[in-house]
Design a protein around this motif. Structure first.
Motif, PDB file in Angstrom:
ATOM      1  N   VAL A   1       0.867  -0.893   0.519  1.00 45.79           N
ATOM      2  CA  VAL A   1      -0.396   0.030  -0.025  1.00 45.79           C
ATOM      3  C   VAL A   1       0.702   1.568  -0.224  1.00 45.79           C
ATOM      4  CG1 VAL A   1      -1.712   1.401   1.468  1.00 45.79           C
ATOM      5  CG2 VAL A   1      -1.949  -1.086   1.065  1.00 45.79           C
TER       6      VAL A   1
ATOM      7  N   GLY B   1       2.398   1.993  -3.132  1.00 42.51           N
ATOM      8  CA  GLY B   1       0.846   2.277  -4.329  1.00 42.51           C
ATOM      9  C   GLY B   1       0.473   0.781  -5.131  1.00 42.51           C
TER      10      GLY B   1
ATOM     11  N   ARG C   1      -4.229  -1.089  -3.144  1.00 38.74           N
ATOM     12  CA  ARG C   1      -4.788  -0.302  -2.118  1.00 38.74           C
ATOM     13  C   ARG C   1      -5.996  -0.227  -1.102  1.00 38.74           C
ATOM     14  NH1 ARG C   1      -9.572   2.196  -3.288  1.00 38.74           N
ATOM     15  NH2 ARG C   1     -10.178   4.567  -2.900  1.00 38.74           N
TER      16      ARG C   1
ATOM     17  N   ASP D   1      -9.416   0.121   1.171  1.00 35.67           N
ATOM     18  CA  ASP D   1     -10.952   0.795  -0.037  1.00 35.67           C
ATOM     19  C   ASP D   1     -11.153   1.089   2.014  1.00 35.67           C
ATOM     20  OD1 ASP D   1     -13.471   1.769   0.741  1.00 35.67           O
ATOM     21  OD2 ASP D   1     -13.556   0.837  -0.716  1.00 35.67           O
TER      22      ASP D   1
ATOM     23  N   TYR E   1      -8.294  -4.471   0.201  1.00 30.00           N
ATOM     24  CA  TYR E   1      -7.544  -4.482  -0.407  1.00 30.00           C
ATOM     25  C   TYR E   1      -7.753  -4.729  -2.259  1.00 30.00           C
ATOM     26  CZ  TYR E   1      -4.983  -4.104   3.657  1.00 30.00           C
ATOM     27  OH  TYR E   1      -4.831  -3.543   5.112  1.00 30.00           O
TER      28      TYR E   1
ATOM     29  N   GLY F   1      -2.819  -1.933  -6.433  1.00 29.37           N
ATOM     30  CA  GLY F   1      -3.800  -0.200  -6.950  1.00 29.37           C
ATOM     31  C   GLY F   1      -2.845  -0.083  -8.292  1.00 29.37           C
TER      32      GLY F   1
END
Length: 281
Positions: A59, A62, A65, A67, A73, A76
């Motif tokens: 995360v 990047g 991602r 929420d 998850y 990303g």
């Protein structure tokens, strides 16, 4: 007893943290919706705390991602930049070589790989048949879209606006069999899209018959074609039709290597002779 570390194909030990990170990314890639940490832990076979640490790093970088509302998850944006970079570096010629070799072995005829280049196709590679009489096209050779098997299957799958623009240009007949009328070519484009493949029945060169299938990238864009070609004395309408199934199989597999996921399957259609004849009209 400690678990034995996984090894590479060359027998070298892998890095466990990298293995686990890739397991998490691959698991997320298979999910159509965001995934909770407990479910992800079950999928990859790791403790929740381990998956949590891996996700925190992904995360932060990047690649994953989370929420903010559901705490679940998904992949990303940065993972897609990697995917795009990989696509740029994929060498179609390098990827295509083993498929060309297999296609030639199965059909017994010369196999060709082309790429779409603006208003033409460019021959990237070719595997010649073992026959004394055979087709040869130098890699780098350019050819028109409207009168070659590979060109026509590329043309058929272009966006409508681009295809219309290309078909509106002046086209000169290469042989007495070349189609140059816009309406005739549009009908053939529709037939190619229906079947998933197309023919060049002496339209580029007298005495040469070809059957071709399109190649697609991960976005579903046509990027080139595979074809089988030979002299009409040997590649009869029946022989051309017999090449269709192995051609579609190999084209589908190569498209899959390029990231495409939809199978190229022809619909029910007329007899072999009728179909090849229709391509020539």
């Amino acid at each position: 007893m400690p678990k034995e570390r996984r090894k590479t194909a060359l027998g070298r030990p892998t890095v466990q943290s990298v293995d686990r990170t890739l397991d998490v990314l691959e698991a997320l890639a298979t999910r159509r919706t965001a995934t909770g940490i407990s479910e992800l832990s079950h999928i990859v076979g790791l403790h929740v705390s381990t998956v949590h640490r891996l996700l925190a790093t992904l995360v932060d970088r990047g690649y994953v991602r989370q929420d903010p509302e559901t705490a679940r998850y998904h992949l990303g944006a940065r993972i897609f930049s990697l995917s795009s970079a990989a696509e740029v570096h994929l060498d179609l010629r390098l990827l295509g070589r083993p498929y060309l070799e297999r296609l030639m072995r199965v059909t017994g005829e010369t196999s060709n790989l082309v790429t779409l280049a603006e208003e033409e196709i460019v021959y990237l590679d070719q595997v010649e048949s073992n026959h004394l009489v055979k087709m040869f096209t130098q890699p780098g050779t350019r050819a028109p879209l409207y009168c070659t098997g590979s060109g026509k299957v590329c043309l058929a799958y272009l966006p409508d606006e681009r295809r219309f623009a290309l078909l509106s240009q002046r086209m000169r007949p290469r042989t007495s069999h070349t189609l140059i009328e816009h309406d005739q070519l549009e009908r053939e484009m529709a037939e190619i899209r229906r079947m998933g493949y197309g023919f060049d029945n002496e339209e580029m060169e007298e005495g040469v018959r070809c059957v071709a299938a399109p190649l697609f990238d991960r976005r579903g864009n046509v990027v080139g074609a595979l074809s089988v070609s030979g002299p009409t004395t040997r590649v009869t309408p029946d022989k051309a039709q017999a090449c269709v199934t192995p051609l579609l199989t190999v084209a589908h597999e190569l498209s899959a290597q390029l990231g495409y996921g939809q199978q190229l399957v022809p619909e029910a259609s007329p007899s072999p002779r009728a179909r090849v004849g229709a391509a020539a009209r």
